[in-house]
Design a protein around this motif. Structure first.
Motif, PDB file in Angstrom:
ATOM      1  N   TYR A 215      -4.015  -3.369   4.972  1.00 32.01           N
ATOM      2  CA  TYR A 215      -4.896  -2.540   4.101  1.00 32.01           C
ATOM      3  C   TYR A 215      -6.046  -3.545   3.873  1.00 32.01           C
ATOM      4  N   LYS A 216      -5.644  -4.729   3.260  1.00 32.28           N
ATOM      5  CA  LYS A 216      -6.615  -5.527   2.611  1.00 32.28           C
ATOM      6  C   LYS A 216      -6.150  -7.070   3.101  1.00 32.28           C
ATOM      7  N   LEU A 217      -4.858  -7.441   3.306  1.00 27.43           N
ATOM      8  CA  LEU A 217      -4.523  -8.679   3.629  1.00 27.43           C
ATOM      9  C   LEU A 217      -4.308  -9.221   4.729  1.00 27.43           C
ATOM     10  N   ALA A 218      -4.354 -10.506   4.773  1.00 22.82           N
ATOM     11  CA  ALA A 218      -4.568 -11.163   6.317  1.00 22.82           C
ATOM     12  C   ALA A 218      -3.129 -12.000   6.619  1.00 22.82           C
TER      13      ALA A 218
ATOM     14  N   VAL B  34       2.061  -1.009  -1.493  1.00 22.72           N
ATOM     15  CA  VAL B  34       0.976  -1.725  -0.716  1.00 22.72           C
ATOM     16  C   VAL B  34       1.573  -3.032  -0.446  1.00 22.72           C
ATOM     17  N   ALA B  35       1.841  -3.685  -1.459  1.00 20.70           N
ATOM     18  CA  ALA B  35       2.577  -5.016  -1.193  1.00 20.70           C
ATOM     19  C   ALA B  35       3.698  -5.056  -0.248  1.00 20.70           C
ATOM     20  N   MET B  36       4.627  -4.024  -0.467  1.00 18.16           N
ATOM     21  CA  MET B  36       5.680  -3.789   0.461  1.00 18.16           C
ATOM     22  C   MET B  36       5.213  -3.647   1.796  1.00 18.16           C
ATOM     23  N   PHE B  37       4.311  -2.501   2.033  1.00 15.52           N
ATOM     24  CA  PHE B  37       3.585  -2.311   3.344  1.00 15.52           C
ATOM     25  C   PHE B  37       2.961  -3.587   4.050  1.00 15.52           C
ATOM     26  N   GLU B  38       2.096  -4.194   3.294  1.00 10.86           N
ATOM     27  CA  GLU B  38       1.827  -5.439   3.665  1.00 10.86           C
ATOM     28  C   GLU B  38       2.536  -6.642   4.251  1.00 10.86           C
ATOM     29  N   ALA B  39       3.697  -6.724   3.520  1.00  9.25           N
ATOM     30  CA  ALA B  39       4.805  -7.784   3.873  1.00  9.25           C
ATOM     31  C   ALA B  39       5.405  -7.275   5.031  1.00  9.25           C
ATOM     32  N   VAL B  40       5.755  -6.128   5.209  1.00  6.46           N
ATOM     33  CA  VAL B  40       6.490  -5.580   6.188  1.00  6.46           C
ATOM     34  C   VAL B  40       5.539  -5.695   7.531  1.00  6.46           C
ATOM     35  N   ASN B  41       4.509  -5.162   7.288  1.00  8.57           N
ATOM     36  CA  ASN B  41       3.514  -4.872   8.557  1.00  8.57           C
ATOM     37  C   ASN B  41       3.129  -6.304   8.945  1.00  8.57           C
ATOM     38  N   ALA B  42       2.951  -7.255   8.199  1.00 11.94           N
ATOM     39  CA  ALA B  42       2.998  -8.724   8.497  1.00 11.94           C
ATOM     40  C   ALA B  42       3.854  -9.197   9.544  1.00 11.94           C
TER      41      ALA B  42
ATOM     42  N   GLY C 164       7.134 -11.956   0.820  1.00  8.43           N
ATOM     43  CA  GLY C 164       7.071 -10.759  -0.172  1.00  8.43           C
ATOM     44  C   GLY C 164       6.308 -11.486  -1.278  1.00  8.43           C
ATOM     45  N   LYS C 165       6.468 -12.783  -1.742  1.00  8.32           N
ATOM     46  CA  LYS C 165       5.768 -13.375  -2.860  1.00  8.32           C
ATOM     47  C   LYS C 165       4.446 -13.277  -2.621  1.00  8.32           C
ATOM     48  N   GLU C 166       3.865 -14.042  -1.613  1.00  8.89           N
ATOM     49  CA  GLU C 166       2.525 -13.771  -1.132  1.00  8.89           C
ATOM     50  C   GLU C 166       1.846 -12.553  -1.119  1.00  8.89           C
ATOM     51  N   ALA C 167       2.619 -11.538  -0.389  1.00 12.69           N
ATOM     52  CA  ALA C 167       2.035 -10.154  -0.647  1.00 12.69           C
ATOM     53  C   ALA C 167       1.774  -9.751  -1.999  1.00 12.69           C
ATOM     54  N   ALA C 168       2.839  -9.956  -2.796  1.00 14.64           N
ATOM     55  CA  ALA C 168       2.991  -9.615  -4.198  1.00 14.64           C
ATOM     56  C   ALA C 168       1.419 -10.237  -4.785  1.00 14.64           C
ATOM     57  N   MET C 169       1.704 -11.401  -4.570  1.00 13.68           N
ATOM     58  CA  MET C 169       0.619 -12.284  -5.535  1.00 13.68           C
ATOM     59  C   MET C 169      -1.027 -11.760  -4.928  1.00 13.68           C
ATOM     60  N   GLN C 170      -1.235 -11.563  -3.883  1.00  4.90           N
ATOM     61  CA  GLN C 170      -2.378 -11.202  -3.279  1.00  4.90           C
ATOM     62  C   GLN C 170      -2.808  -9.712  -3.728  1.00  4.90           C
ATOM     63  N   ILE C 171      -1.763  -8.924  -3.706  1.00 10.01           N
ATOM     64  CA  ILE C 171      -2.079  -7.651  -4.295  1.00 10.01           C
ATOM     65  C   ILE C 171      -2.295  -7.427  -5.713  1.00 10.01           C
ATOM     66  N   ILE C 172      -1.560  -8.287  -6.386  1.00  9.11           N
ATOM     67  CA  ILE C 172      -1.893  -8.392  -7.959  1.00  9.11           C
ATOM     68  C   ILE C 172      -3.165  -9.065  -8.114  1.00  9.11           C
ATOM     69  N   ALA C 173      -3.817 -10.003  -7.434  1.00 13.51           N
ATOM     70  CA  ALA C 173      -4.978 -10.645  -7.559  1.00 13.51           C
ATOM     71  C   ALA C 173      -5.948  -9.712  -7.264  1.00 13.51           C
ATOM     72  N   LEU C 174      -5.917  -8.871  -6.046  1.00 11.67           N
ATOM     73  CA  LEU C 174      -6.781  -7.757  -5.781  1.00 11.67           C
ATOM     74  C   LEU C 174      -6.965  -6.733  -6.820  1.00 11.67           C
ATOM     75  N   ARG C 175      -6.037  -6.142  -7.675  1.00 18.87           N
ATOM     76  CA  ARG C 175      -6.094  -5.108  -8.409  1.00 18.87           C
ATOM     77  C   ARG C 175      -6.320  -5.860 -10.195  1.00 18.87           C
ATOM     78  N   GLU C 176      -6.358  -7.184 -10.185  1.00 20.38           N
ATOM     79  CA  GLU C 176      -6.605  -7.785 -11.469  1.00 20.38           C
ATOM     80  C   GLU C 176      -7.664  -7.277 -12.370  1.00 20.38           C
ATOM     81  N   ASN C 177      -9.068  -7.032 -11.690  1.00 18.16           N
ATOM     82  CA  ASN C 177     -10.008  -6.522 -12.426  1.00 18.16           C
ATOM     83  C   ASN C 177     -10.507  -5.326 -11.981  1.00 18.16           C
ATOM     84  N   ASP C 178      -9.443  -4.330 -11.978  1.00 20.24           N
ATOM     85  CA  ASP C 178      -9.943  -3.035 -11.116  1.00 20.24           C
ATOM     86  C   ASP C 178     -10.302  -2.084 -12.269  1.00 20.24           C
ATOM     87  N   GLY C 179     -10.562  -2.442 -13.588  1.00 18.27           N
ATOM     88  CA  GLY C 179     -11.002  -1.561 -14.624  1.00 18.27           C
ATOM     89  C   GLY C 179      -9.802  -0.603 -15.084  1.00 18.27           C
TER      90      GLY C 179
END
Length: 156
Positions: A76-79, A60-68, A135-150
């Motif tokens: 998916y979730k990132l702007a 998802v992080a790779m997709f969001e980065a390339v799709n940007a 790439g760093k921004e996409a990864a950081m946002q995906i990591i934050a998004l999944r941080e409290n996913d249970g």
């Protein structure tokens, strides 16, 4: 018949020589990082559920980065937004690296070496620098998004 065989032989020889002289194509960065994640799972004997989560986050992080950069699909979730000249390969490689590093910090030297290998073929310049930042921004946002996913919760 004899002339036809000679023509086929010459064409085959020409095709073979052209194929042999063509530069080897670099493997797709997405597949390279997918293989790296699978190798980590095998080495660490990671169970399927946590490995699937890691792969999902990474892809998802790779997709969001390339799709940007390409803006071909709905995010998916990132702007994120990037110039079309931004290096897709650098963005995808850094996104994959940073996600995997957040999940497996003990593998930092190995992951850093893989990232270096991914970035070496990319020409230095603004495109590469922008790709690394994206790439760093996409990864950081995906990591934050999944941080409290249970995913770390104990099952009862």
């Amino acid at each position: 018949m004899k002339n036809s065989s000679w023509t086929i032989f010459r064409l085959s020889l020409i095709v073979t020589l052209l194929a042999a002289s063509a530069p080897l194509a670099r493997a797709d960065v997405i597949m390279d990082w997918n293989a790296k994640a699978d190798a980590i799972a095998t080495e660490k004997q990671i169970l399927p559920a946590p490995h699937s989560r890691a792969l999902s986050m990474m892809h998802v992080a790779m997709f969001e980065a390339v799709n940007a950069i390409d803006r071909r699909y709905a995010p998916y979730k990132l702007a994120l937004s990037a110039d079309r000249s931004t290096s897709r390969e650098a963005a995808a490689a850094v996104a994959a690296h940073d996600v995997l590093l957040s999940l497996y910090p003990d593998l930092k030297p190995e992951l850093d070496a893989a990232l270096t290998s991914s970035l070496v073929p990319i020409a230095d310049g603004e495109s590469k620098i922008a790709g690394i930042g994206l790439g760093k921004e996409a990864a950081m946002q995906i990591i934050a998004l999944r941080e409290n996913d249970g995913s770390a919760a104990l099952e009862t």
